[in-house]
Design a protein around this motif. Structure first.
Motif, PDB file in Angstrom:
ATOM      1  N   TYR A  15      65.130  -0.894  81.280  1.00  0.00           N
ATOM      2  CA  TYR A  15      65.494  -2.014  82.142  1.00  0.00           C
ATOM      3  C   TYR A  15      66.440  -2.892  81.329  1.00  0.00           C
ATOM      4  O   TYR A  15      66.037  -3.539  80.360  1.00  0.00           O
ATOM      5  CB  TYR A  15      64.251  -2.771  82.587  1.00  0.00           C
ATOM      6  CG  TYR A  15      63.313  -1.892  83.390  1.00  0.00           C
ATOM      7  CD1 TYR A  15      63.448  -1.771  84.772  1.00  0.00           C
ATOM      8  CD2 TYR A  15      62.321  -1.147  82.751  1.00  0.00           C
ATOM      9  CE1 TYR A  15      62.606  -0.942  85.503  1.00  0.00           C
ATOM     10  CE2 TYR A  15      61.480  -0.311  83.476  1.00  0.00           C
ATOM     11  CZ  TYR A  15      61.629  -0.215  84.854  1.00  0.00           C
ATOM     12  OH  TYR A  15      60.801   0.621  85.573  1.00  0.00           O
ATOM     13  N   ILE A  29      63.399 -12.223  81.746  1.00  0.00           N
ATOM     14  CA  ILE A  29      62.497 -11.250  81.124  1.00  0.00           C
ATOM     15  C   ILE A  29      61.098 -11.837  80.999  1.00  0.00           C
ATOM     16  O   ILE A  29      60.095 -11.162  81.257  1.00  0.00           O
ATOM     17  CB  ILE A  29      63.045 -10.821  79.747  1.00  0.00           C
ATOM     18  CG1 ILE A  29      64.332 -10.000  79.920  1.00  0.00           C
ATOM     19  CG2 ILE A  29      62.002 -10.003  78.989  1.00  0.00           C
ATOM     20  CD1 ILE A  29      65.021  -9.651  78.620  1.00  0.00           C
ATOM     21  N   THR A  44      55.041  -1.234  76.499  1.00  0.00           N
ATOM     22  CA  THR A  44      56.442  -1.590  76.691  1.00  0.00           C
ATOM     23  C   THR A  44      57.066  -2.032  75.370  1.00  0.00           C
ATOM     24  O   THR A  44      56.483  -2.806  74.619  1.00  0.00           O
ATOM     25  CB  THR A  44      56.583  -2.736  77.713  1.00  0.00           C
ATOM     26  OG1 THR A  44      55.984  -2.340  78.947  1.00  0.00           O
ATOM     27  CG2 THR A  44      58.044  -3.082  77.953  1.00  0.00           C
ATOM     28  N   VAL A  95      62.488  -2.506  77.723  1.00  0.00           N
ATOM     29  CA  VAL A  95      63.174  -3.653  78.309  1.00  0.00           C
ATOM     30  C   VAL A  95      64.164  -4.143  77.255  1.00  0.00           C
ATOM     31  O   VAL A  95      63.766  -4.415  76.114  1.00  0.00           O
ATOM     32  CB  VAL A  95      62.193  -4.782  78.689  1.00  0.00           C
ATOM     33  CG1 VAL A  95      62.959  -6.036  79.118  1.00  0.00           C
ATOM     34  CG2 VAL A  95      61.262  -4.314  79.801  1.00  0.00           C
TER      35      VAL A  95
END
Length: 322
Positions: A15, A29, A44, A95
């Protein structure tokens, strides 16, 4: 963008959040990771490629399976290092808050083969965007070329949406645009962008200054033109390495500055290709057929030439999106 290269490999979803300093990437975020719908219990890895005024607060996340790594130099974004970071924390997804001064195109070439960008959003401070566009146009083009959505934060009622709209549309017709005001309200861009030519005409006649828009449109949505007849003035390219009866025809297109001028062409097939020479200007008419071709390394629009007329160069040989 990187994709799954093997049947037994599983893509690592990335992402990607791009934009310039103070554009709102970190805030978004933070809010995303606080959302239980996104951050339930999946391990993550968050990669931070620049330092802003705001910092992420892990203590507010519903799942603690989150690891933050700082990337200080673009050279650290290489397949071996990224795979090691992922392995060290056993993460299943990434991310990334990307540095606004680094090229996104370079990032795409640096990701491991099993990493795939699932979503790309760009965050921009509306109060400084026009200055960035005037002084660092190449970086603006880089950020807007591939993102799905650009969000203009700190947008003000006194600002002209059309000015922002034109800049984005000069780079991409696919990117969605959102304007976020100081009170948190968001408006989505609904300005229509009709093409300057009739896609449904029996013959799509392109004016000289229409080529850049047409080329981008056909490359973004080739199926729209499958079976259509198109006519335009273009510059020929022939090469002994091309398949028999094949040549290229197109125009030199400038996206942001002289340094980025590229020959943007389509593959053409014609029985009389042998009479053509490189850098020869022609008015070409033919039917578009979307199919696999060696010169595309996959599917692309192939021009089935019906008519060629030798002609002179246009007044402006280099075209732009404006």
């Amino acid at each position: 963008m990187p994709t799954n290269n093997g049947a037994n490999q599983i893509d690592v979803p990335v992402y990607l959040f791009t934009g310039f300093l103070e554009g709102g990437k970190t805030k978004f975020i933070q809010e995303t990771m606080e959302d239980k719908r996104f951050n339930s219990d999946e391990q993550t890895l968050i990669l931070l490629c620049e330092e802003g005024e705001e910092e992420l607060d892990l203590s507010t996340y519903p799942s603690k399976n989150v690891t933050i790594q700082t990337i200080d130099e673009p050279e650290e974004l290489n397949p071996a290092h990224l795979e090691q970071l992922l392995k060290d924390c056993s993460a299943k997804r990434v991310v990334m808050e990307y540095n606004g001064m680094w090229q996104v195109t370079q990032l795409f070439q640096s990701l491991p083969d099993t990493w795939a960008v699932y979503q790309e959003m760009c965050f921009v401070d509306a109060t400084t965007f026009l200055q960035y566009n005037a002084n660092m146009r190449n970086l603006v083009v880089d950020k807007l070329s591939s993102c799905e959505l650009v969000i203009f934060n700190r947008f003000q009622k006194s600002m002209d949406k059309m000015e922002f709209h034109k800049i984005v549309r000069g780079i991409s017709r696919r990117t969605d645009i959102a304007y976020e005001y100081a009170d948190g309200t968001v408006e989505y861009d609904d300005i229509e962008d009709p093409l300057p030519f009739d896609v449904n005409a029996p013959v799509i006649q392109l004016k000289d200054n229409d080529y850049a828009l047409w080329y981008r449109d056909i490359m973004e949505d080739p199926k729209k033109y499958d079976g259509k007849i198109v006519s335009f003035r273009g510059l020929v390219a022939v090469d002994p390495s091309f398949p028999p009866k094949t040549f290229a025809v197109g125009r030199h297109v400038m996206t942001c500055c002289v340094e980025d001028i590229t020959y943007s062409c389509v593959v053409a097939e014609w029985d009389n290709t042998n009479v053509l020479q490189t850098r020869q200007w022609i008015q070409v008419t033919g039917k578009i057929q979307v199919k696999r071709h060696k010169l595309y390394r996959g599917k692309g629009p192939v021009f089935q030439v019906q008519k060629v007329v030798m002609t002179s160069a246009p007044k402006q040989e280099v075209v732009t999106f404006y």
